[in-house]
Design an enzyme around this catalytic site. Structure first.
Site, PDB file in Angstrom:
ATOM      1  N   LYS A 123       0.838  -1.193   0.000  1.00  0.00           N
ATOM      2  CA  LYS A 123       0.000   0.000   0.000  1.00  0.00           C
ATOM      3  C   LYS A 123       0.886   1.261   0.000  1.00  0.00           C
ATOM      4  O   LYS A 123       2.112   1.164   0.176  1.00  0.00           O
ATOM      5  CB  LYS A 123      -0.919  -0.053   1.229  1.00  0.00           C
ATOM      6  CG  LYS A 123      -1.939  -1.220   1.163  1.00  0.00           C
ATOM      7  CD  LYS A 123      -2.785  -1.311   2.437  1.00  0.00           C
ATOM      8  CE  LYS A 123      -3.813  -2.420   2.345  1.00  0.00           C
ATOM      9  NZ  LYS A 123      -4.615  -2.533   3.608  1.00  0.00           N
ATOM     10  N   TYR A 125     -12.380  -2.787  -2.954  1.00  0.00           N
ATOM     11  CA  TYR A 125     -12.908  -2.847  -1.583  1.00  0.00           C
ATOM     12  C   TYR A 125     -14.433  -2.760  -1.546  1.00  0.00           C
ATOM     13  O   TYR A 125     -14.999  -2.358  -0.529  1.00  0.00           O
ATOM     14  CB  TYR A 125     -12.293  -1.727  -0.742  1.00  0.00           C
ATOM     15  CG  TYR A 125     -10.874  -2.025  -0.275  1.00  0.00           C
ATOM     16  CD1 TYR A 125     -10.586  -3.175   0.479  1.00  0.00           C
ATOM     17  CD2 TYR A 125      -9.831  -1.161  -0.563  1.00  0.00           C
ATOM     18  CE1 TYR A 125      -9.290  -3.440   0.914  1.00  0.00           C
ATOM     19  CE2 TYR A 125      -8.532  -1.425  -0.119  1.00  0.00           C
ATOM     20  CZ  TYR A 125      -8.277  -2.566   0.625  1.00  0.00           C
ATOM     21  OH  TYR A 125      -6.999  -2.835   1.064  1.00  0.00           O
ATOM     22  N   GLU A 154      -9.214 -10.326  -7.893  1.00  0.00           N
ATOM     23  CA  GLU A 154      -8.359  -9.152  -7.694  1.00  0.00           C
ATOM     24  C   GLU A 154      -7.224  -9.117  -8.719  1.00  0.00           C
ATOM     25  O   GLU A 154      -6.867  -8.050  -9.218  1.00  0.00           O
ATOM     26  CB  GLU A 154      -7.812  -9.156  -6.261  1.00  0.00           C
ATOM     27  CG  GLU A 154      -8.929  -8.944  -5.235  1.00  0.00           C
ATOM     28  CD  GLU A 154      -8.505  -9.228  -3.796  1.00  0.00           C
ATOM     29  OE1 GLU A 154      -7.313  -9.545  -3.560  1.00  0.00           O
ATOM     30  OE2 GLU A 154      -9.367  -9.132  -2.907  1.00  0.00           O
ATOM     31  N   ASN A 198      -1.640  -0.141   7.323  1.00  0.00           N
ATOM     32  CA  ASN A 198      -1.140  -1.494   7.606  1.00  0.00           C
ATOM     33  C   ASN A 198      -0.332  -2.121   6.463  1.00  0.00           C
ATOM     34  O   ASN A 198      -0.200  -3.335   6.375  1.00  0.00           O
ATOM     35  CB  ASN A 198      -2.261  -2.401   8.115  1.00  0.00           C
ATOM     36  CG  ASN A 198      -3.349  -2.649   7.090  1.00  0.00           C
ATOM     37  OD1 ASN A 198      -3.251  -2.189   5.959  1.00  0.00           O
ATOM     38  ND2 ASN A 198      -4.372  -3.389   7.487  1.00  0.00           N
ATOM     39  N   ARG A 236       2.941  -7.104   8.939  1.00  0.00           N
ATOM     40  CA  ARG A 236       2.302  -6.033   9.720  1.00  0.00           C
ATOM     41  C   ARG A 236       2.847  -6.010  11.158  1.00  0.00           C
ATOM     42  O   ARG A 236       2.992  -4.947  11.759  1.00  0.00           O
ATOM     43  CB  ARG A 236       0.786  -6.218   9.713  1.00  0.00           C
ATOM     44  CG  ARG A 236       0.155  -5.879   8.351  1.00  0.00           C
ATOM     45  CD  ARG A 236      -1.288  -6.312   8.313  1.00  0.00           C
ATOM     46  NE  ARG A 236      -1.985  -5.923   7.085  1.00  0.00           N
ATOM     47  CZ  ARG A 236      -3.141  -6.458   6.694  1.00  0.00           C
ATOM     48  NH1 ARG A 236      -3.721  -7.408   7.424  1.00  0.00           N
ATOM     49  NH2 ARG A 236      -3.712  -6.067   5.572  1.00  0.00           N
ATOM     50  N   HIS A 274      -1.725  -5.533   1.406  1.00  0.00           N
ATOM     51  CA  HIS A 274      -2.963  -6.278   1.174  1.00  0.00           C
ATOM     52  C   HIS A 274      -2.637  -7.682   0.692  1.00  0.00           C
ATOM     53  O   HIS A 274      -1.684  -7.872  -0.065  1.00  0.00           O
ATOM     54  CB  HIS A 274      -3.806  -5.588   0.086  1.00  0.00           C
ATOM     55  CG  HIS A 274      -4.912  -6.457  -0.430  1.00  0.00           C
ATOM     56  ND1 HIS A 274      -6.122  -6.572   0.226  1.00  0.00           N
ATOM     57  CD2 HIS A 274      -4.977  -7.308  -1.483  1.00  0.00           C
ATOM     58  CE1 HIS A 274      -6.874  -7.454  -0.429  1.00  0.00           C
ATOM     59  NE2 HIS A 274      -6.209  -7.900  -1.473  1.00  0.00           N
TER      60      HIS A 274
HETATM   61  P1  DAT Z   1      -7.418  -7.302   5.485  1.00  0.00           P
HETATM   62  O1  DAT Z   1      -6.657  -6.185   4.805  1.00  0.00           O
HETATM   63  O2  DAT Z   1      -6.619  -7.877   6.636  1.00  0.00           O
HETATM   64  O3  DAT Z   1      -7.910  -8.349   4.528  1.00  0.00           O
HETATM   65  P2  DAT Z   1     -10.173  -6.346   5.592  1.00  0.00           P
HETATM   66  O4  DAT Z   1     -10.346  -6.953   4.252  1.00  0.00           O
HETATM   67  O5  DAT Z   1     -11.158  -6.728   6.654  1.00  0.00           O
HETATM   68  O6  DAT Z   1      -8.699  -6.634   6.174  1.00  0.00           O
HETATM   69  O7  DAT Z   1     -10.186  -4.764   5.492  1.00  0.00           O
HETATM   70  C1  DAT Z   1      -9.496  -4.146   4.413  1.00  0.00           C
HETATM   71  C2  DAT Z   1      -8.746  -2.953   4.948  1.00  0.00           C
HETATM   72  O8  DAT Z   1      -9.670  -2.025   5.516  1.00  0.00           O
HETATM   73  C3  DAT Z   1      -7.764  -3.268   6.078  1.00  0.00           C
HETATM   74  O9  DAT Z   1      -6.514  -3.715   5.606  1.00  0.00           O
HETATM   75  C4  DAT Z   1      -7.674  -1.953   6.769  1.00  0.00           C
HETATM   76  C5  DAT Z   1      -9.081  -1.385   6.630  1.00  0.00           C
HETATM   77  N1  DAT Z   1      -9.877  -1.679   7.818  1.00  0.00           N
HETATM   78  C6  DAT Z   1     -10.412  -2.860   8.158  1.00  0.00           C
HETATM   79  N2  DAT Z   1     -11.072  -2.800   9.310  1.00  0.00           N
HETATM   80  C7  DAT Z   1     -10.943  -1.508   9.720  1.00  0.00           C
HETATM   81  C8  DAT Z   1     -11.388  -0.771  10.861  1.00  0.00           C
HETATM   82  N3  DAT Z   1     -12.114  -1.352  11.816  1.00  0.00           N
HETATM   83  N4  DAT Z   1     -11.048   0.534  10.933  1.00  0.00           N
HETATM   84  C9  DAT Z   1     -10.311   1.130   9.988  1.00  0.00           C
HETATM   85  N5  DAT Z   1      -9.872   0.494   8.877  1.00  0.00           N
HETATM   86  C10 DAT Z   1     -10.171  -0.799   8.757  1.00  0.00           C
HETATM   87 MG    MG Z   2      -9.352  -8.228   3.050  1.00  0.00          MG
END
Ligand code: DAT
Ligand code: MG
Length: 150
Positions: free
Chosen positions: A11, A51, A128, A114, A104, A117
């Site tokens: 990212k 997303y 994707e 973080n 991470r 991805h």
């Molecule tokens: P991941 O990236 O571990 O697959 P995800 O798909 O649930 O996680 O969410 C995508 C991204 O969205 C994640 O990397 C960071 C952001 N995100 C997720 N949950 C969040 C939250 N509670 N507050 C802020 N950003 C969040």
């Molecule tokens: Mg995800």
């Protein structure tokens, strides 16, 4: 036939912080095969599509703004179990919960910064990869394959 693939992306914070080489190196050393790679300024519609499952979340707008805030490094990695293994290598979504030794866990503090991805299922790996590499993946023979696979 192609093996399982995962879409992996450094990212904008990871690119700005100079973590690209470290991250690529971890996947290379593990033994996965690189199937695509590019530095990319993400169009907003691609970030939104990527997303879209999170579009109802309160953090969705900030998330999309973050992803388009600077260049990302887009990758596809291929190999047995790559989706689940990459998720382990990446660590938990919230870096404060990510184990040390994960990407991470080693390099991030905040969920909104973080660093990386990784696809969460083989189906999303395919979806994707197609979204981010409309030009297609690279097909090549990795000559060290006999040293990695029985
Ligand atoms: P991941 O990236 O571990 O697959 P995800 O798909 O649930 O996680 O969410 C995508 C991204 O969205 C994640 O990397 C960071 C952001 N995100 C997720 N949950 C969040 C939250 N509670 N507050 C802020 N950003 C969040
Ligand atoms: Mg995800």
């Amino acid at each position: 036939v192609r093996a399982e693939i995962s879409y992996i992306m450094v990212k904008p914070d990871g690119v700005q912080r100079g973590l690209v080489g470290e991250i690529i190196s971890r996947f290379e050393r593990k033994g996965y095969k690189m199937a695509a790679l590019k530095l990319y300024q993400t169009p907003r519609d691609v970030a939104e599509e990527h997303y879209k499952d999170l579009s109802s979340k309160p953090f969705y707008k900030d998330l999309v703004n973050y992803i388009v805030s600077g260049p990302v490094v887009c990758m596809v990695w291929e190999g047995k179990g790559v989706v689940a293994t990459a998720r382990k290598m990446i660590g938990a979504t919230n870096p404060l919960a990510s184990e040390p030794g994960t990407i991470r866990g080693d390099f991030a503090i905040e969920v909104g910064r973080n660093v990386i991805h990784g696809s969460d299922s083989p189906e999303n790996g395919e979806r994707e990869a197609a979204l981010w590499f409309k030009e297609g993946l690279v097909s090549w023979d990795q000559t060290m394959t006999p040293w990695l696979k029985e």
